[in-house]
Design an enzyme around this catalytic site. Structure first.
Site, short mmCIF file in Angstrom:
data_model
loop_
_atom_site.label_atom_id
_atom_site.label_comp_id
_atom_site.label_asym_id
_atom_site.label_seq_id
_atom_site.Cartn_x
_atom_site.Cartn_y
_atom_site.Cartn_z
N LYS A 52 0.89 -1.23 0.11
CA LYS A 52 0.02 -0.24 -0.04
C LYS A 52 0.71 1.33 -0.03
O LYS A 52 0.75 2.37 -0.71
CB LYS A 52 -0.94 -0.03 1.17
CG LYS A 52 -2.06 -0.94 1.08
CD LYS A 52 -2.86 -1.39 2.35
CE LYS A 52 -3.83 -2.43 2.16
NZ LYS A 52 -4.54 -2.87 3.47
N GLN A 96 -4.36 -1.09 9.74
CA GLN A 96 -4.58 -2.66 9.04
C GLN A 96 -4.96 -3.70 10.10
O GLN A 96 -4.56 -3.49 11.19
CB GLN A 96 -2.91 -3.01 8.73
CG GLN A 96 -2.64 -4.23 7.96
CD GLN A 96 -3.57 -4.23 6.76
OE1 GLN A 96 -3.26 -3.29 6.01
NE2 GLN A 96 -4.25 -5.35 6.34
N ASP A 119 -11.06 3.20 4.29
CA ASP A 119 -11.39 1.75 4.18
C ASP A 119 -12.77 1.68 4.02
O ASP A 119 -13.39 0.38 3.90
CB ASP A 119 -11.08 1.06 5.41
CG ASP A 119 -9.54 0.20 5.24
OD1 ASP A 119 -9.29 0.06 4.22
OD2 ASP A 119 -8.78 0.02 6.37
#
Ligand code: NDP
Length: 290
Positions: A52, A96, A119
């Site tokens: 990422k 994460q 997200d």
């Protein structure tokens, strides 16, 4: 029948290239900023975070990396999220998952400012998706829809089966397909006859995390198959939730694992960060179509 292989890597690369063009071309006073928080030593999470960060840099997005030890206290993680919420140079915040067991993931998800929740996991954004209102949609489901639409533009009336009902993948995929006027069935671990459900599906999205569970003869001839699963076998080999070789003989189009859905997830993380930047700087008002 031999299925068309849907090249997620190539489609993701073209999305990243378009973003890079838009971001680098416009000469803004600052670059879009993405904060990435990793807690602990999960090897798969480390790889995802590295990928990422690399993709962000290549696209012209500034990333702020926060690598915290496994024994980080929940309160300290929440304090970091609060600082990132208040930081004007940060447009997107990604924590994460999974987090270490002593940290309540739901608390952390709810601590992220919904306006920076690239997200799309915050209940406010989940609610917007259910209500058909603009918000952040989770990245993997956006990627799945784009892959499906790369081979069939009009999905109205198609029967779609989504295997998996997680808040990160299965549920939002189902809602996106519903918004495209598919007739959607959601399957899960208590579904009575999964093979029979699969055999009815024109579009099949497998997101169960069960290696090669969906067998070739479960697939309706001509179906579009999107394999979200990422499973590591004892041999070290990666495979999806669909028995790929068999499935290729029945499906009209199918995504491989790897190089299918995975790269799309990263591309849409960057796209969501760009969207957040535009919303937060007022640029989206100039460009309502995107
Ligand atoms: P979860 O474990 O959160 O959810 C799995 C879902 O699958 C659950 O709803 C579960 O049902 C259902 N399920 C499990 N076993 C079966 C079964 N035998 N039959 C039918 N349904 C079943 O996983 P995620 O949604 O987070 O991820 C799913 C997969 O996608 C994983 O392999 C993950 O690694 C991968 N993934 C890939 C991404 C990518 O970028 N390519 C991104 C995110 C995830 P129930 O609710 O009843 O327990």
């Amino acid at each position: 029948m031999t299925a068309t292989i849907i090249d997620g890597q190539a489609i993701a690369a073209s999305i990243r290239a378009e973003l890079a063009h838009a971001i680098r071309g416009a000469g803004f006073a600052r670059a879009p900023g993405l904060a990435v928080v990793l807690v602990g030593n999960d090897p798969a999470s480390k790889v995802y975070v590295r990928n990422k960060l690399k993709a962000s840099a290549e696209t012209g997005i500034l990333s702020f990396e926060h690598i915290l030890p496994e024994d980080t206290k929940e309160a300290d993680l929440l304090a970091l999220v609060a600082r990132l919420n208040a930081d004007d140079t940060v447009d997107g915040i990604l924590v994460q998952m999974p987090l270490p067991k002593h940290i309540d993931e739901r608390k952390v998800i709810q601590a992220v400012d919904p306006a920076k929740d690239v997200d799309g996991f915050h209940p406010v954004n989940a609610g917007h998706l259910v209500s058909g209102m603009p918000g952040f949609v989770p990245c993997t489901p956006l990627g799945c829809l784009k892959l499906i639409k790369s081979v069939r533009h009009d999905l109205a009336g198609a029967r779609a089966l989504v295997i998996g009902r997680s808040i990160t993948v299965g549920r939002p995929v189902s809602l996106l397909l519903l918004a495209e006027n598919c007739t959607v069935t959601m399957a899960h671990s208590r579904t009575a006859d999964l093979a029979a459900e699969c055999r009815q599906a024109d579009i099949l999205v497998a997101a169960a995390g069960r290696p090669r569970m969906v067998q070739g003869d479960w697939i309706k001839p001509g179906a579009i198959v999107i394999d979200v699963g990422i499973n590591r076998l004892e041999s070290g080999e990666l495979c999806g939730d669909v028995a790929f070789d068999e499935a290729c003989r029945h499906a009209s189009a199918i995504t491989p694992v790897p190089k299918g859905v995975g790269p799309m997830t990263i591309a849409y993380l960057l796209a969501n960060t760009w969207t957040s930047f535009r919303r937060r700087t007022g640029l989206h008002k100039l460009d309502p179509g995107t």
